[in-house]
Design a protein around this motif. Structure first.
Motif, short mmCIF file in Angstrom:
data_model
loop_
_atom_site.label_atom_id
_atom_site.label_comp_id
_atom_site.label_asym_id
_atom_site.label_seq_id
_atom_site.Cartn_x
_atom_site.Cartn_y
_atom_site.Cartn_z
N ASN A 97 0.68 -1.16 -0.09
CA ASN A 97 0.08 -0.05 -0.05
C ASN A 97 0.68 1.24 -0.09
N ILE A 98 1.89 1.29 -0.85
CA ILE A 98 2.69 2.42 -0.94
C ILE A 98 2.79 2.59 -2.48
N PRO A 99 3.37 4.02 -2.61
CA PRO A 99 3.53 4.48 -4.31
C PRO A 99 4.45 3.59 -4.83
N CYS A 100 4.49 3.39 -6.16
CA CYS A 100 5.45 2.50 -6.77
C CYS A 100 6.83 3.03 -6.93
N PRO A 101 7.64 2.53 -6.55
CA PRO A 101 9.21 3.04 -6.52
C PRO A 101 9.66 2.94 -7.80
N HIS A 102 10.57 3.75 -8.24
CA HIS A 102 11.30 3.43 -9.61
C HIS A 102 12.00 2.41 -9.77
N SER A 103 12.70 1.97 -8.38
CA SER A 103 13.68 0.79 -8.24
C SER A 103 13.34 0.22 -6.83
N LEU A 104 13.59 -1.13 -7.08
CA LEU A 104 13.29 -1.82 -5.75
C LEU A 104 14.21 -1.56 -4.84
N ASP A 105 15.42 -1.08 -5.07
CA ASP A 105 16.54 -0.69 -4.18
C ASP A 105 16.00 0.23 -3.34
N LEU A 106 15.14 1.41 -3.74
CA LEU A 106 14.50 2.53 -3.00
C LEU A 106 13.56 2.09 -1.81
N LEU A 107 12.94 0.96 -1.89
CA LEU A 107 12.42 0.58 -0.65
C LEU A 107 13.08 0.06 0.44
N GLU A 108 12.88 0.45 1.49
CA GLU A 108 13.89 0.16 2.64
C GLU A 108 13.40 -1.15 3.27
N LEU A 109 13.80 -2.41 2.22
CA LEU A 109 13.25 -3.78 2.81
C LEU A 109 14.82 -4.28 3.36
N GLN A 110 14.60 -5.29 4.35
CA GLN A 110 15.61 -5.73 4.97
C GLN A 110 15.77 -7.43 4.42
N GLU A 111 16.98 -7.74 4.25
CA GLU A 111 17.51 -9.04 4.06
C GLU A 111 17.10 -10.06 5.31
N PHE A 112 16.32 -10.95 4.99
CA PHE A 112 16.03 -11.89 6.35
C PHE A 112 16.45 -13.30 5.96
N ALA A 113 17.04 -13.71 4.99
CA ALA A 113 17.67 -15.07 4.48
C ALA A 113 18.31 -14.92 3.42
N SER A 114 19.50 -15.66 3.27
CA SER A 114 20.26 -15.70 2.42
C SER A 114 21.30 -16.87 2.37
N PHE A 115 21.08 -17.92 1.49
CA PHE A 115 21.82 -18.95 1.39
C PHE A 115 22.20 -19.45 -0.11
N VAL A 116 23.13 -20.41 -0.24
CA VAL A 116 23.70 -20.85 -1.52
C VAL A 116 22.95 -22.21 -1.78
N THR A 117 22.44 -22.44 -3.00
CA THR A 117 21.98 -23.84 -3.51
C THR A 117 22.97 -24.15 -4.52
N LYS A 118 23.16 -25.58 -4.51
CA LYS A 118 23.50 -26.41 -5.68
C LYS A 118 22.43 -27.21 -6.01
N ARG A 119 22.42 -27.03 -7.24
CA ARG A 119 20.93 -27.75 -7.86
C ARG A 119 21.43 -28.59 -9.20
N ARG A 120 21.02 -29.74 -9.24
CA ARG A 120 21.18 -30.63 -10.14
C ARG A 120 19.66 -30.58 -10.97
N ARG A 121 19.44 -30.33 -12.09
CA ARG A 121 18.10 -30.07 -12.90
C ARG A 121 17.99 -31.33 -13.78
N PHE A 122 17.07 -31.88 -13.49
CA PHE A 122 16.91 -33.26 -14.74
C PHE A 122 15.47 -32.86 -15.26
N GLU A 123 15.54 -33.04 -16.63
CA GLU A 123 14.37 -33.11 -17.51
C GLU A 123 13.76 -34.33 -17.95
N LEU A 124 12.50 -34.38 -17.76
CA LEU A 124 11.87 -35.65 -18.07
C LEU A 124 11.40 -35.64 -19.64
#
Ligand SMILES: Cc1ncc(C[n+]2csc(CCOP(=O)(O)OP(=O)(O)OP(=O)(O)O)c2C)c(N)n1
Ligand SMILES: [Mg+2]
Length: 214
Positions: A104-131
């Motif tokens: 419920n706020i005006p649309c910012p020009h960039s997401l960086d302008l919203l003062e959001l906080q990082e609450f999680a950060s992690f690295v994933t190793k992914r093996r992707r298979f296609e059927l």
């Protein structure tokens, strides 16, 4: 009538599973091919009072790209039985629009302008298979085997669809593949985020459980 999703979005229909030791053999016996192996960092953002995630809206940076996931229908959850359905946006302008609407706020020009906080950060190793393609289905099914850097592994069977009309059949196909892989669970299997929060952010985790988001 077809109701196309937003121009930059598609609907991800997914079911998580606990990857047992036989799952790769099963994948090979179903004709699945290893498509790629990826390593990426996800960083998730929210307001200090967690208004995005408590509304089941998930904003992240995956490496250098913004991504947003939220339920396709307003006022509903993306969790559907043991499967999930989420709209995915990858275009920053569309994401800023949807996030500002949620907050419920005006649309910012960039997401960086919203003062959001990082609450999680992690690295994933992914093996992707296609059927391989299946008779009578136009959907491509992929299976991801993920291991996160906090020592947690999970599998996901996933189909991307363009319209809400395709969701029901996609849910059936995803369930069918889980059965064939021998990994069909009746209840939702915790994902990387749920596990990360349980370990590192117990209070946020509790709020999400109480709001029936997780
Ligand atoms: C079983 C289950 N999954 C997700 C949610 C909601 N949710 C929690 S975190 C979250 C965002 C992360 O989505 P997820 O598919 O779990 O992560 P990942 O596999 O890394 O992304 P992908 O590469 O597939 O785009 C969601 C939608 C839920 N309530 N229940
Ligand atoms: Mg996923």
């Amino acid at each position: 009538m077809h109701s196309p999703t937003h121009s930059s979005g598609s609907i991800e229909v997914e079911r998580k599973f606990v990857p047992g030791p036989q799952v790769e053999d099963k994948l090979h016996s179903l004709g699945a091919k290893l498509q790629n192996e990826l390593t990426f960092r996800d960083s998730y953002y929210d307001t200090p009072d967690c208004r995005l995630t408590l509304g089941d809206v998930w904003l992240r940076r995956r490496e250098d790209s913004w991504e947003l996931k939220y339920p396709p229908q307003r006022g509903t959850r993306g969790l559907n039985g043991a499967s999930t359905q989420y709209l995915e946006l990858n275009c920053e302008r569309d994401i800023a629009h949807r996030v500002s609407e949620e907050l419920n706020i005006p649309c910012p020009h960039s997401l960086d302008l919203l003062e959001l906080q990082e609450f999680a950060s992690f690295v994933t190793k992914r093996r992707r298979f296609e059927l391989p393609p299946r008779n009578g289905s136009k959907h491509k099914v992929v299976v991801d085997l993920d291991t996160a850097d906090f020592g947690f592994s999970v599998g996901e069977v996933e189909v991307l669809v363009e319209t809400q009309e395709e969701v029901q059949s996609a849910l059936k196909e995803v369930e069918e593949i889980c059965k064939k892989l021998g990994v069909l669970s009746d209840s939702p299997v915790p994902g990387k985020m749920s596990t990360f929060l349980k370990i590192n952010r117990a209070d946020h985790y509790k709020q999400l459980l109480e709001a029936h988001v997780l």
